[in-house]
Write an enzyme that holds these catalytic residues in place. Sequence first.
Site, short mmCIF file in Angstrom:
data_model
loop_
_atom_site.label_atom_id
_atom_site.label_comp_id
_atom_site.label_asym_id
_atom_site.label_seq_id
_atom_site.Cartn_x
_atom_site.Cartn_y
_atom_site.Cartn_z
CE1 TYR A 46 56.25 55.22 35.71
CE2 TYR A 46 57.34 53.23 36.47
CZ TYR A 46 56.33 54.16 36.60
OH TYR A 46 55.42 54.02 37.60
CG HIS A 47 61.34 50.71 30.09
ND1 HIS A 47 61.28 49.35 30.13
CD2 HIS A 47 61.74 51.11 31.33
CE1 HIS A 47 61.62 48.92 31.33
NE2 HIS A 47 61.89 49.97 32.09
CD GLN A 48 58.12 56.87 29.13
OE1 GLN A 48 59.10 56.85 29.86
NE2 GLN A 48 56.92 56.55 29.56
#
Length: 627
Positions: free
Chosen positions: A556-558
């Site tokens: 979830y590190h977009q």
Amino acid sequence: MDKKCTTKTKPFDMKILERWFILCYIVPIYAGSLFGSLFDFIKESCEQAANEPDDTLEILSEYDFIVVGAGTAGSVIANRLTENPNWNVLLLEAGGSEKFIMDIPILANFLQLSEANWDYKTVPSDNYCLGMENRQCNFPRGKVLGGSSVLNFMIYTRGNRRDYDNWEKMGNTGWSFKDVLPYFKKVENFVVPGYDNDTKYHSQDGYVTVSYPPYRSSIGKAAVEAEMEYGSRYVDYNGATSIGVSFLQSSMKDGVRASASRSYLHPIKNRNNFHLKKSAMVSKILINPSTMLAYGVEFLLNNGKRYFVNASKEVIVCAGAINSPQLLMLSGIGPKEHLEEVGVPALNDLKVGYNLMDHIAVGGLTFLVNTTDADSGLLKPKSFKEYFPNHKGVYTLSGGCETISYHDTENPLDPNGYPNIELLYLYGSLSSTRIFRRIFGIDGDIYYKVYGPIIGGSSFMVFPMLLRPKSRGRITLKDNNYLSKPVIEPNYFSEEEDLDNIIKGLKILLNITQQPAMQSIKTELYKKSIPNCEANGFGTDDYWKCMARHFTFTIYHQCGTCRMGSEDDDDAVVDPRLRVYGVKGLRVVDASIMPVIPIGHTNAPTFMIAEKGADMIKEDWNWTSSN
Ligand SMILES: Cc1cc2nc3c(=O)[nH]c(=O)nc-3n(C[C@H](O)[C@H](O)[C@H](O)COP(=O)(O)OP(=O)(O)OC[C@H]3O[C@@H](n4cnc5c(N)ncnc54)[C@H](O)[C@@H]3O)c2cc1C
Ligand SMILES: *[C@@H]1O[C@H](CO)[C@@H](O)[C@H](O)[C@H]1NC(C)=O
Ligand SMILES: *[C@@H]1O[C@H](CO)[C@@H](O)[C@H](O)[C@H]1NC(C)=O
Ligand SMILES: *[C@@H]1O[C@H](CO)[C@@H](O)[C@H](O)[C@H]1NC(C)=O
Ligand SMILES: *[C@@H]1O[C@H](CO)[C@@H](O)[C@H](O)[C@H]1NC(C)=O
Ligand SMILES: *[C@@H]1O[C@H](CO)[C@@H](O)[C@H](O)[C@H]1NC(C)=O
């Protein structure tokens, strides 16, 4: 399943009796013994609601600044800009209020099933996310006051000093580690024992409390020990160097999530110059095409009512790595050809939406164990009572994440190495509850074939995570409707090197799980093959690669989709002062400006970017707190 459907109902169904027994007998007993704790839960829920800033009743026609998005970055910007009593600021957030239940650390995973999630998915792919429903990975993002800092796992990691020195080398003046360290310190109230005295790297003056969760399971402890037996040092990965192992440093205050909203917005609830509107979705930035000045925004409430509000100084976009590029493109800022394709008049041709980066892990690596606390049921009254009112016990584990280690596969165990792999140890695994299948969007057939036999048993999971991916993805618009979900193509593993590196990390993990501390809890790799990978032979390199392509887990590190860069950088969307090229009065301040993804989980770096961004805005408008 088929069997159940064809079974005829028996004349007397024991199940019914069982249900009545639970309802009339067990529930009241539990509720009675839990009465005190339930009371505390309700009390804390009410406190959270009372402390959260309220919606502004009357929105003005003009503000000095309009901030789009109340996530990690937007909360900081709204707080810091309203320090100037002469500036008024409107903060617009598409999501609703943060509820107290969202701040109970162990529940982090489950929030993805709530309305606080934008609920995005990647496009179907033949190269990654193959084990997911329709070959699409879920891409959760926070849609709530506090943004993704409300959905996240509270893992607090800054990254390595080289990350920021590289940003500077790429032409981003003012972003070297030396430059950003004061802002990392400005964010935090660092109370991790043993390191909180390290004043070179840490401070206690910031808004975000960083602490160790109070609970440690036998699995988390065994992971730390086994890492050290392997040769890792115990380290403050938010200090001078990164390589080594540590219990999680978490954005958590007294066992409760320290979200951006709790940390930065609750304290400014009573500032008169701070205006807030929740459930307000910005559909367009208003830009005068002849002067190229951004002068306001258009937004809509849930009831469809449309508003236009002006900004006399700046519009600051903090909508996150998916929505910031979406909003810029909807407003005519983006790749000309693409904008014309979807019927948006193009105002400025910039590479908005490119450079999408993320951290991914091989998901699903499950280890069976024999420890007494591995299945300490979350539903047990004991766990509930430990949490209310004292905020102790298993509920304080950050979505189950407990132990982190950093490895540099090029320079193994060099304390000053540059990590390319993180191992993230979790309490529990995909097989702990069937709900995880839904949360991660795993294909039902694959899930039940692989994990069906061990559902509910004692197990844990470890994510070998790729920290410095070479692959780049892209975000585009589906059409010109602001309500349409953007098209997300992460392009994971488009560079073979990424796959090779993640397998190197996986092998380090397998070695560590062989160490005595792990063996003492009878750790055993669960060896059931993924059906589509079986032909490769379980445990071969090709098997692991196949597994990585099937269980491609986003961490979830977009980021990176409104990339920061110097004037001569053709791929840059914002300059090193975060101003959008070619448009006056418009900045992007959030995870999307990262030119290259740092090796840390992105929440702390985004806080830092926002603190630094707020100072740059103050400088550019000639305001310092002393004048
Ligand atoms: C499930 C999950 C787990 C994570 N775990 C971790 C972790 O453990 N550690 C870590 O460091 N990082 C983690 N992250 C990543 C980290 O939380 C994000 O990188 C960070 O919060 C990004 O901050 P941001 O300000 O860029 O965006 P966000 O925090 O996403 O904020 C954007 C805000 O803008 C709002 N918005 C968007 N579009 C509009 C619009 N058009 N109008 C009005 N409002 C709008 C959104 O609703 C949202 O509130 C996780 C993220 C997720 C989703
Ligand atoms: C906002 O600014 C524009 C352009 O300067 C102007 O035409 C418009 O009247 C202003 N709107 C309000 C509500 O002040
Ligand atoms: C901080 O305190 C710990 C003991 O808790 C000690 O080992 C360490 O040397 C101290 N560090 C600094 C920088 O003073
Ligand atoms: C787990 O450990 C207990 C006690 O140490 C032992 O009695 C039990 O047989 C073990 N179970 C398995 C499945 O190994
Ligand atoms: C683990 O790695 C070390 C160092 O590379 C090596 O000496 C050892 O044999 C490995 N152990 C296992 C079980 O693979
Ligand atoms: C800020 O001050 C500088 C130097 O005095 C001046 O040139 C500039 O115009 C000022 N900027 C604003 C926005 O007032």
